[in-house]
Scaffold this active site. Structure first.
Site, mmCIF file in Angstrom:
data_model
loop_
_atom_site.group_PDB
_atom_site.id
_atom_site.type_symbol
_atom_site.label_atom_id
_atom_site.label_comp_id
_atom_site.label_asym_id
_atom_site.label_seq_id
_atom_site.Cartn_x
_atom_site.Cartn_y
_atom_site.Cartn_z
ATOM 1 N N HIS A 1 48.458 35.406 24.652
ATOM 2 C CA HIS A 1 47.022 35.718 24.721
ATOM 3 C C HIS A 1 46.496 35.954 23.320
ATOM 4 C CE1 HIS A 1 49.384 39.411 25.182
ATOM 5 N NE2 HIS A 1 48.433 40.014 24.478
ATOM 6 N N HIS B 1 43.473 37.935 21.217
ATOM 7 C CA HIS B 1 42.447 38.970 21.243
ATOM 8 C C HIS B 1 41.291 38.521 20.355
ATOM 9 C CE1 HIS B 1 45.181 42.334 22.676
ATOM 10 N NE2 HIS B 1 46.091 41.537 22.149
HETATM 11 P P1 AMP Z 1 49.272 42.791 23.600
HETATM 12 O O1 AMP Z 1 49.629 44.174 23.076
HETATM 13 O O2 AMP Z 1 48.862 41.848 22.510
HETATM 14 O O3 AMP Z 1 50.330 42.238 24.520
HETATM 15 O O4 AMP Z 1 47.945 43.012 24.438
HETATM 16 C C1 AMP Z 1 47.916 43.156 25.816
HETATM 17 C C2 AMP Z 1 46.491 43.487 26.176
HETATM 18 O O5 AMP Z 1 46.310 43.222 27.554
HETATM 19 C C3 AMP Z 1 46.113 44.943 25.931
HETATM 20 O O6 AMP Z 1 45.028 44.991 25.002
HETATM 21 C C4 AMP Z 1 45.727 45.444 27.309
HETATM 22 O O7 AMP Z 1 44.636 46.334 27.288
HETATM 23 C C5 AMP Z 1 45.392 44.153 28.029
HETATM 24 N N1 AMP Z 1 45.546 44.199 29.480
HETATM 25 C C6 AMP Z 1 46.640 44.606 30.166
HETATM 26 N N2 AMP Z 1 46.421 44.488 31.496
HETATM 27 C C7 AMP Z 1 45.166 43.988 31.636
HETATM 28 C C8 AMP Z 1 44.359 43.655 32.766
HETATM 29 N N3 AMP Z 1 44.794 43.811 34.019
HETATM 30 N N4 AMP Z 1 43.113 43.173 32.534
HETATM 31 C C9 AMP Z 1 42.667 43.011 31.271
HETATM 32 N N5 AMP Z 1 43.385 43.303 30.171
HETATM 33 C C10 AMP Z 1 44.618 43.800 30.347
#
Ligand code: AMP
Ligand code: ZN
Length: 136
Positions: A98, A100
């Site tokens: 993903h 950001h």
């Molecule tokens: P990372 O640390 O780069 O793996 O980021 C994972 C991101 O996913 C974090 O910023 C979380 O807040 C986000 N996240 C986790 N679960 C969900 C969800 N159900 N809907 C939207 N964002 C999510």
């Protein structure tokens, strides 16, 4: 598959969608570091950026300018960071690749450590050669 983003893509758990096409989904991050913080994901499950097909990364990249433009205009941001964490050492928590997109304004207090250093003599060329020899 027990992947939270695959479940979002499949519509099994809710998300606040911003953009969707055949290959890409974007939705609001549930734990924003700034209002409007978006996630952009390929619909196909890959854990890591280096596993992505060029077709899927092209699809993700192709939508970034539109999303960034909408985000800037919607939030009044002066700029943004595009951040991709691969590996837990780099902060990856969700094992579905993903990106950001984080709106930024001066003085917002967000930041990161960026301990820039200088290569010792010859190390830069050594690194260039090592990477080139692995580039397929
Ligand atoms: P990372 O640390 O780069 O793996 O980021 C994972 C991101 O996913 C974090 O910023 C979380 O807040 C986000 N996240 C986790 N679960 C969900 C969800 N159900 N809907 C939207 N964002 C999510
Ligand atoms: Zn997944």
């Amino acid at each position: 598959m027990d992947c939270i983003f695959c479940k979002i893509i499949a519509g099994e758990i809710p998300s606040l969608k911003i953009y969707e096409d055949e290959k890409v989904l974007s939705f609001l991050d549930i734990g924003p570091v700034a209002d409007g913080h978006l996630l952009i994901v390929p619909k196909k499950h890959y854990e890591r950026l280096d596993q992505m097909s060029s077709e899927d990364i092209t699809a993700v990249a192709g939508v970034l300018p539109r999303l960034a433009d909408a985000l800037v205009r919607a939030t009044g941001a002066e700029g943004y960071n595009l951040l991709q964490n691969t590996g837990s050492c780099a902060g990856q928590v969700v094992p579905h690749v993903h990106f950001h997109l984080i709106p930024r304004v001066s003085g917002d207090g967000l930041g990161y450590r960026w301990p820039a250093k200088k290569y010792p003599e010859g190390k830069d060329k050594e690194m260039q050669q090592k990477i080139l020899s692995e580039l397929k």
